[in-house]
Design a protein around this motif. Structure first.
Motif, PDB file in Angstrom:
ATOM      1  N   ALA A  73      42.619  98.143  78.031  1.00 50.00           N
ATOM      2  CA  ALA A  73      41.709  99.188  78.507  1.00 50.00           C
ATOM      3  C   ALA A  73      40.552  99.355  77.533  1.00 50.00           C
ATOM      4  O   ALA A  73      40.725  99.294  76.326  1.00 50.00           O
ATOM      5  CB  ALA A  73      42.463 100.498  78.662  1.00 50.00           C
ATOM      6  N   ILE A  74      39.367  99.563  78.080  1.00 52.45           N
ATOM      7  CA  ILE A  74      38.182  99.758  77.244  1.00 52.45           C
ATOM      8  C   ILE A  74      38.222 101.138  76.604  1.00 52.45           C
ATOM      9  O   ILE A  74      37.895 101.294  75.441  1.00 52.45           O
ATOM     10  CB  ILE A  74      36.909  99.531  78.063  1.00 52.45           C
ATOM     11  CG1 ILE A  74      36.816  98.042  78.383  1.00 52.45           C
ATOM     12  CG2 ILE A  74      35.676 100.046  77.342  1.00 52.45           C
ATOM     13  CD1 ILE A  74      35.587  97.567  79.052  1.00 52.45           C
ATOM     14  N   SER A 120      33.655 105.126  79.688  1.00 54.77           N
ATOM     15  CA  SER A 120      32.767 104.299  78.889  1.00 54.77           C
ATOM     16  C   SER A 120      31.319 104.619  79.242  1.00 54.77           C
ATOM     17  O   SER A 120      30.974 104.781  80.408  1.00 54.77           O
ATOM     18  CB  SER A 120      33.064 102.822  79.168  1.00 54.77           C
ATOM     19  OG  SER A 120      32.291 101.995  78.341  1.00 54.77           O
ATOM     20  N   ALA A 121      30.463 104.720  78.215  1.00 56.28           N
ATOM     21  CA  ALA A 121      29.036 104.960  78.399  1.00 56.28           C
ATOM     22  C   ALA A 121      28.261 103.856  77.693  1.00 56.28           C
ATOM     23  O   ALA A 121      28.631 103.413  76.615  1.00 56.28           O
ATOM     24  CB  ALA A 121      28.651 106.326  77.842  1.00 56.28           C
ATOM     25  N   PRO A 147      32.969  99.418  83.441  1.00 53.77           N
ATOM     26  CA  PRO A 147      34.056  98.517  83.048  1.00 53.77           C
ATOM     27  C   PRO A 147      35.299  99.329  82.687  1.00 53.77           C
ATOM     28  O   PRO A 147      35.199 100.361  82.038  1.00 53.77           O
ATOM     29  CB  PRO A 147      33.504  97.777  81.837  1.00 53.77           C
ATOM     30  CG  PRO A 147      32.376  98.601  81.334  1.00 53.77           C
ATOM     31  CD  PRO A 147      31.873  99.419  82.471  1.00 53.77           C
ATOM     32  N   LYS A 148      36.435  98.871  83.153  1.00 50.62           N
ATOM     33  CA  LYS A 148      37.698  99.570  82.885  1.00 50.62           C
ATOM     34  C   LYS A 148      38.563  98.832  81.870  1.00 50.62           C
ATOM     35  O   LYS A 148      39.231  99.441  81.062  1.00 50.62           O
ATOM     36  CB  LYS A 148      38.507  99.741  84.177  1.00 50.62           C
ATOM     37  CG  LYS A 148      37.777 100.470  85.279  1.00 50.62           C
ATOM     38  CD  LYS A 148      37.622 101.916  84.957  1.00 50.62           C
ATOM     39  CE  LYS A 148      37.010 102.646  86.150  1.00 50.62           C
ATOM     40  NZ  LYS A 148      36.625 103.979  85.837  1.00 50.62           N
ATOM     41  N   ARG A 149      38.561  97.496  81.952  1.00 53.05           N
ATOM     42  CA  ARG A 149      39.397  96.675  81.080  1.00 53.05           C
ATOM     43  C   ARG A 149      38.556  95.575  80.452  1.00 53.05           C
ATOM     44  O   ARG A 149      37.627  95.066  81.067  1.00 53.05           O
ATOM     45  CB  ARG A 149      40.543  96.041  81.868  1.00 53.05           C
ATOM     46  CG  ARG A 149      41.422  97.072  82.531  1.00 53.05           C
ATOM     47  CD  ARG A 149      42.850  96.572  82.587  1.00 53.05           C
ATOM     48  NE  ARG A 149      43.762  97.657  82.885  1.00 53.05           N
ATOM     49  CZ  ARG A 149      44.376  98.410  81.975  1.00 53.05           C
ATOM     50  NH1 ARG A 149      44.187  98.191  80.709  1.00 53.05           N
ATOM     51  NH2 ARG A 149      45.189  99.364  82.320  1.00 53.05           N
ATOM     52  N   GLU A 150      38.888  95.222  79.214  1.00 58.86           N
ATOM     53  CA  GLU A 150      38.182  94.133  78.538  1.00 58.86           C
ATOM     54  C   GLU A 150      38.298  92.869  79.375  1.00 58.86           C
ATOM     55  O   GLU A 150      39.370  92.495  79.812  1.00 58.86           O
ATOM     56  CB  GLU A 150      38.776  93.897  77.151  1.00 58.86           C
ATOM     57  CG  GLU A 150      38.488  95.037  76.206  1.00 58.86           C
ATOM     58  CD  GLU A 150      39.079  94.804  74.834  1.00 58.86           C
ATOM     59  OE1 GLU A 150      39.338  93.639  74.475  1.00 58.86           O
ATOM     60  OE2 GLU A 150      39.286  95.796  74.131  1.00 58.86           O
ATOM     61  N   ARG A 205      32.226  91.924  81.810  1.00 59.09           N
ATOM     62  CA  ARG A 205      31.458  90.680  81.658  1.00 59.09           C
ATOM     63  C   ARG A 205      30.006  90.888  82.088  1.00 59.09           C
ATOM     64  O   ARG A 205      29.087  90.414  81.423  1.00 59.09           O
ATOM     65  CB  ARG A 205      32.112  89.553  82.469  1.00 59.09           C
ATOM     66  CG  ARG A 205      33.456  89.112  81.890  1.00 59.09           C
ATOM     67  CD  ARG A 205      34.007  87.869  82.569  1.00 59.09           C
ATOM     68  NE  ARG A 205      33.957  87.896  84.020  1.00 59.09           N
ATOM     69  CZ  ARG A 205      34.920  88.362  84.805  1.00 59.09           C
ATOM     70  NH1 ARG A 205      36.022  88.858  84.273  1.00 59.09           N
ATOM     71  NH2 ARG A 205      34.787  88.329  86.105  1.00 59.09           N
ATOM     72  N   TYR A 206      29.787  91.602  83.184  1.00 62.38           N
ATOM     73  CA  TYR A 206      28.425  91.848  83.664  1.00 62.38           C
ATOM     74  C   TYR A 206      27.609  92.617  82.625  1.00 62.38           C
ATOM     75  O   TYR A 206      26.512  92.221  82.265  1.00 62.38           O
ATOM     76  CB  TYR A 206      28.473  92.638  84.980  1.00 62.38           C
ATOM     77  CG  TYR A 206      27.102  92.973  85.513  1.00 62.38           C
ATOM     78  CD1 TYR A 206      26.401  92.056  86.279  1.00 62.38           C
ATOM     79  CD2 TYR A 206      26.511  94.204  85.241  1.00 62.38           C
ATOM     80  CE1 TYR A 206      25.137  92.358  86.771  1.00 62.38           C
ATOM     81  CE2 TYR A 206      25.243  94.513  85.718  1.00 62.38           C
ATOM     82  CZ  TYR A 206      24.567  93.581  86.489  1.00 62.38           C
ATOM     83  OH  TYR A 206      23.316  93.882  86.959  1.00 62.38           O
TER      84      TYR A 206
END
Length: 96
Positions: A33-34, A41-42, A72-75, A81-82
């Motif tokens: 998880a990010i 995430s910001a 993004p939710k997960r690495e 990636r985007y």
């Protein structure tokens, strides 16, 4: 006595290697998880950097929320990636 100490630890090599391998294999994976469950995430404007912000709070100065549906939710997920190749400016316009 030195020969005795060597014999006592001689069999520990393979066991030690197995422990190290199992610990490192269980480390970070591409599905980590990010941010924590109570955070979002910001994105840092004009950059690919990001930070985690407690839910219910606005992002710090210089950061903005990701556009709806693109956080993004997960690495390594699609949006991680985007956003590693794109950013937003101060007006929210896409930068490549």
């Amino acid at each position: 006595m030195p020969g005795r100490a060597r014999r006592r630890w001689a069999g520990a090599g393979p066991a030690l290697v197995a422990v190290v391998v199992s610990l490192t294999a269980g480390g970070c994976s591409s599905s980590d998880a990010i941010c924590g469950d109570d955070e979002y995430s910001a994105l840092f404007m004009g950059s690919t950097a990001h930070t985690c912000v407690p839910r219910g709070q606005e992002p710090p100065e210089g950061y903005r929320r990701y556009p709806a549906g693109t956080e993004p939710k997960r690495e390594g997920d699609e949006w991680d990636r985007y956003w590693s190749k794109h950013s937003l400016d101060e007006q929210g316009r896409l930068l490549s």
